[in-house]
Enzyme design. Structure first.
Site, mmCIF file in Angstrom:
data_model
loop_
_atom_site.group_PDB
_atom_site.id
_atom_site.type_symbol
_atom_site.label_atom_id
_atom_site.label_comp_id
_atom_site.label_asym_id
_atom_site.label_seq_id
_atom_site.Cartn_x
_atom_site.Cartn_y
_atom_site.Cartn_z
ATOM 1 N N ASP A 74 7.030 15.759 3.059
ATOM 2 C CA ASP A 74 7.734 16.071 1.508
ATOM 3 C C ASP A 74 9.107 16.399 1.680
ATOM 4 O O ASP A 74 9.321 17.764 1.627
ATOM 5 C CB ASP A 74 6.879 17.010 0.836
ATOM 6 C CG ASP A 74 5.424 16.748 0.464
ATOM 7 O OD1 ASP A 74 5.012 16.001 -0.469
ATOM 8 O OD2 ASP A 74 4.462 17.164 1.210
ATOM 9 N N LYS A 172 5.172 10.487 -7.390
ATOM 10 C CA LYS A 172 4.185 11.143 -7.627
ATOM 11 C C LYS A 172 4.456 12.080 -8.853
ATOM 12 O O LYS A 172 5.515 12.172 -9.199
ATOM 13 C CB LYS A 172 4.094 11.897 -6.465
ATOM 14 C CG LYS A 172 5.072 12.852 -6.002
ATOM 15 C CD LYS A 172 4.869 13.692 -4.579
ATOM 16 C CE LYS A 172 5.915 14.746 -4.110
ATOM 17 N NZ LYS A 172 5.465 15.108 -2.896
ATOM 18 N N HIS A 185 -1.804 23.734 -7.194
ATOM 19 C CA HIS A 185 -2.012 24.369 -5.955
ATOM 20 C C HIS A 185 -3.177 25.438 -6.255
ATOM 21 O O HIS A 185 -3.950 25.917 -5.587
ATOM 22 C CB HIS A 185 -0.793 24.966 -5.386
ATOM 23 C CG HIS A 185 0.014 23.966 -5.086
ATOM 24 N ND1 HIS A 185 1.042 23.210 -5.867
ATOM 25 C CD2 HIS A 185 0.262 23.259 -3.616
ATOM 26 C CE1 HIS A 185 1.725 22.249 -5.163
ATOM 27 N NE2 HIS A 185 1.334 22.153 -3.976
ATOM 28 N N ASP A 257 -3.185 13.848 -3.641
ATOM 29 C CA ASP A 257 -2.751 14.805 -3.264
ATOM 30 C C ASP A 257 -3.460 15.865 -2.421
ATOM 31 O O ASP A 257 -4.685 15.242 -2.170
ATOM 32 C CB ASP A 257 -2.060 15.999 -4.699
ATOM 33 C CG ASP A 257 -0.968 16.683 -4.453
ATOM 34 O OD1 ASP A 257 -0.574 16.963 -3.306
ATOM 35 O OD2 ASP A 257 -0.510 17.202 -5.395
#
Length: 336
Positions: A74, A172, A185, A257
């Protein structure tokens, strides 16, 4: 259990590892069939050392040239940057969006040059979420802006610049994480917008990415009530097979993800989450941190095929899409 089956389902897994060198767990997972690895800041150091780390990962394959390992990262820009020392990390995408299409293309070219030089094959960027909610705790400056047209144009320019130079891009987080006020998250966000709004705001950037041939699209752990009530998009057949593949016509690799994020992990055991994610139409499952969970994903997928819950045809579909991406973008390591 049939080792060939384990090897095949392991192709659908992308794993992380600790430290600046491959460890025994990663070597075991590669022996099991894993061929995709993600790096984080925990794996990074000076640019020359990152190149050595990536080469060591790629050399874990018994045939690094004909059966290569894909390495991804990333490297988005702003606060979401994994490699810094000796690298040319991009600025926040909000700044890039404000500067326009030419600036986005320039960032894409710089990213390709920077990451290809150390052996990265796929950058999990750009973020194509529209930054439509000032209270969003996780997207913000990772997005090109609050206007779908700006995000579409800048994202497409960046993707085209990256991929024309040989670095695969990943748009994304489909169908869009920009209007949430929770961070997936840590929590499971729910969006209650109608489909008219979703087609007007969230989807145009992904349509633009598909139009320029983006290699991969990453799902989001967000529930869209208008698409599939109560089901995170990552595990939603309506979102992946219905909307992304059916309506938008995406034929490339769909990446989940991280299945270890709280939005999924706190409500669904990782093996079950992996099965549901593949059932939904996802090709490559991110499981970034714990080897026990990574092995559990392989076991669960193989067991699901044996039990008839997943078909071998479904596994083959994902393997074929991954093979297309690998053929186009994955580099063999330099001979050591």
């Amino acid at each position: 259990m049939d080792q060939l089956l384990r090897t095949r389902v392991a192709r659908l897994l992308c794993v992380g590892f600790p430290g600046d060198a491959p460890d025994a767990d990663l070597a075991e997972l590669v022996a099991d069939g894993v061929r995709s690895v993600i790096l984080f800041a925990r794996n990074a150091g000076p640019k020359s050392e990152v190149a050595k780390t990536i080469a060591a990962v790629k050399h874990l394959s018994p045939d690094p040239v004909h059966d290569p390992i894909m390495v991804c990262v990333d490297q988005e820009g702003g606060s979401t940057v994994r490699f810094t020392e000796g690298f040319d990390p991009p600025p926040p995408m909000r700044e890039v969006g404000g500067a326009g299409v030419d600036a986005a293309a320039k960032v894409g070219r710089r990213l390709a040059m920077d990451l290809l030089s150390v052996g990265i094959d796929l950058d999990l960027a750009p973020v194509m979420d529209v930054d439509s909610n000032p209270a969003n705790p996780v997207i913000g400056p990772r997005s090109f802006g609050s206007e779908p047209g700006v995000v579409s144009a800048c994202g497409a320019a960046m993707i085209d610049a990256m991929q024309s130079r040989g670095l695969a891009a990943c748009a994304k987080h489909f169908p869009g994480h920009g209007d949430t006020d929770l961070d997936s998250h840590h929590d499971l966000p729910v969006l209650r917008h109608g489909m008219d709004r979703i087609r007007q705001i969230e989807l145009p950037p992904f349509e633009a990415a598909i139009k320029v041939g983006v290699a991969a699209i990453m799902t989001t752990h967000v529930v869209f009530d208008a698409i599939d009530p109560g089901v995170p998009a990552t595990m939603s057949r309506a979102a992946i097979e219905g909307l992304l593949r059916g309506e938008l016509g995406f034929e490339g690799v769909v990446i989940s993800d991280d299945l270890e994020m709280a939005a999924i992990a706190e409500s669904t055991e990782v093996g079950e989450a992996a099965i549901r994610t593949v059932e939904a139409g996802v090709d490559l499952l991110l499981c970034c941190h714990r080897p026990d969970r990574q092995r559990r994903v392989i076991d669960a997928l193989a067991d699901a095929v044996v039990a008839g819950r997943l078909t071998e045809t479904r596994i083959d579909e994902s393997i074929r899409r991954l093979e297309v991406l690998f053929h186009a973008y994955v580099q063999a390591p330099e001979k050591s």
